[in-house]
Design a protein around this motif. Sequence first.
Motif, mmCIF file in Angstrom:
data_model
loop_
_atom_site.group_PDB
_atom_site.id
_atom_site.type_symbol
_atom_site.label_atom_id
_atom_site.label_comp_id
_atom_site.label_asym_id
_atom_site.label_seq_id
_atom_site.Cartn_x
_atom_site.Cartn_y
_atom_site.Cartn_z
ATOM 1 N N GLY A 40 0.953 -1.177 -0.086
ATOM 2 C CA GLY A 40 -0.028 0.152 0.023
ATOM 3 C C GLY A 40 0.621 1.497 0.028
ATOM 4 O O GLY A 40 0.248 2.235 -0.413
ATOM 5 N N GLY A 41 1.858 1.275 0.390
ATOM 6 C CA GLY A 41 2.799 2.436 0.402
ATOM 7 C C GLY A 41 2.287 3.513 1.149
ATOM 8 O O GLY A 41 1.779 3.498 2.219
ATOM 9 N N ASP A 42 2.549 4.620 0.742
ATOM 10 C CA ASP A 42 2.240 5.872 1.726
ATOM 11 C C ASP A 42 0.953 6.355 1.007
ATOM 12 O O ASP A 42 0.703 6.712 -0.102
ATOM 13 C CB ASP A 42 3.409 6.943 1.429
ATOM 14 N N THR A 43 -0.106 6.405 1.973
ATOM 15 C CA THR A 43 -1.413 6.598 1.562
ATOM 16 C C THR A 43 -1.716 8.349 1.764
ATOM 17 O O THR A 43 -2.740 8.502 1.103
ATOM 18 C CB THR A 43 -2.417 5.995 2.341
ATOM 19 N N THR A 44 -0.899 8.924 2.119
ATOM 20 C CA THR A 44 -1.082 10.446 2.367
ATOM 21 C C THR A 44 -0.303 11.172 1.437
ATOM 22 O O THR A 44 -0.618 12.286 0.993
ATOM 23 C CB THR A 44 -0.645 10.939 3.692
ATOM 24 N N ASP A 45 1.070 10.846 0.803
ATOM 25 C CA ASP A 45 1.698 11.540 0.127
ATOM 26 C C ASP A 45 0.948 11.395 -1.346
ATOM 27 O O ASP A 45 0.935 10.352 -1.925
ATOM 28 C CB ASP A 45 3.147 10.892 0.142
ATOM 29 N N PRO A 46 0.601 12.716 -2.171
ATOM 30 C CA PRO A 46 0.044 12.613 -3.237
ATOM 31 C C PRO A 46 1.265 12.123 -4.620
ATOM 32 O O PRO A 46 0.615 11.678 -5.614
ATOM 33 C CB PRO A 46 -0.402 13.984 -3.549
ATOM 34 N N ASN A 47 2.494 12.277 -4.198
ATOM 35 C CA ASN A 47 3.202 11.620 -5.350
ATOM 36 C C ASN A 47 3.818 10.458 -4.822
ATOM 37 O O ASN A 47 5.161 10.040 -5.577
ATOM 38 C CB ASN A 47 4.516 12.821 -5.219
ATOM 39 N N ALA A 48 3.265 9.788 -4.135
ATOM 40 C CA ALA A 48 3.628 8.156 -3.735
ATOM 41 C C ALA A 48 2.582 7.276 -4.252
ATOM 42 O O ALA A 48 1.673 7.173 -3.909
ATOM 43 C CB ALA A 48 4.107 8.056 -2.198
ATOM 44 N N LEU A 49 3.027 6.625 -5.257
ATOM 45 C CA LEU A 49 2.096 5.466 -5.968
ATOM 46 C C LEU A 49 2.395 4.198 -5.734
ATOM 47 O O LEU A 49 3.737 3.952 -5.698
ATOM 48 C CB LEU A 49 1.903 5.514 -7.417
#
Length: 414
Positions: A31-40
């Motif tokens: 799932g990675g970073d759910t808050t960073d808009p530049n992390a997919l």
Amino acid sequence: MRVPPRGACTILALLTAVLMTVTACGFRGRGGDTTDPNALTLLVPAYSDGTRARWQEIIRGFRALNPSIRIDLRVESWDAINEVVRTDLQSPSTTPDILNIDAYAGFAADDMLFPARDIVGPGVLSDIDPGFAGNASIGGTQWALPLFASTRTLFCNSDLFARAGVAAPPRTWAELTDAARRIQNLGGGISGYGLPLGSEEAQGETSVWTFGAGGSWSDGHRLTVHTPANLDGVRAMRALADAGVTQPNPGATDRKDVINAFVAGRIGMIEGLPPVLSTIAQRNPGLPLRTAPAPTKSGNPVTLGVADNLVAFRKGGNKQNAIRQFLNYFYSPPVYSNFVRAEHFIPITASGRRALAGDPVTDTFAPTLPTAHFYPSGDPHWAALQGAIRQQIGTIAQGADPARILDRIAQEAR
């Protein structure tokens, strides 16, 4: 399209998960970073041994132009990805931002996806083959982006045809049965026609026959199973098996085994799909191959069209811009055409077909696209129906009545 395009949906877990997480570009967990808009996060199936490396190369190229956007790649086996997706979607923190899969309707019905118009530019949308765009749409809204296409066409062993005295590829089922019988009579372990009705992908072979009878799995509003045309197609498969002109035990034979036997020169005809060409080139380049439209009841050509898709989950909605930048990059002609060529499928964009002119897969299979009929991927119940077909249809080759089997499939798919 594993070999080619196959299946997944939130409502269907086909097999026990076998997690094979692959790291690329700084993976930080499911799932990675759910808050960073530049992390997919990008979750994809493995179409071949090179799939992971190809996605990694695409990501490197994208990040060279967009260094602020990070993409965490996860690659799963096709056997595992259905269960992995079902598990991951239980929480936004593990839900991927972009998913490569075939069945998308359940996600759209649950209001989980961005519409396609929100995640790529209009130039990409207009470049996609209209038939495949329609198959990725529900109620006039396109929810998925077709990745690439697979169709079926008849593969014939020209040497076995000549030895059996078969002058030309069959156009009708009657001609197919006659040709298969002649080839079967050669003996020596040679089979006339490869009929894979095992559970691996029986819905594919079955659809070739039901579509060839004028049938369909949907009337446009609801799924249809036990119709006169579908019954004609299933009865024709049963008749071919009963005639003894197929490989042994067709009801339990998977597609990969039929393909391997054809490539080895032990089967006269199969319904081939794009990656088989590369398998032949690698394992038996001297195989005398001829292709022709799939035989049908009437002789009028019809083929099965299959497309796997890319979908993007809305989650918090803050990653739309990054998703759009990545997918626009992916569908740019040089990037997209290189990926499709390497995975040996058919491009679903006009620019991709132009770029791949001269490619053996594109030249062989692109002409079949106008006659392609599709699975009803826009129906959220299709995943259950195809699962029931996989599990039940092989019993017709073991003596089960086709009408009763279609009734049982319809019951299990409810």
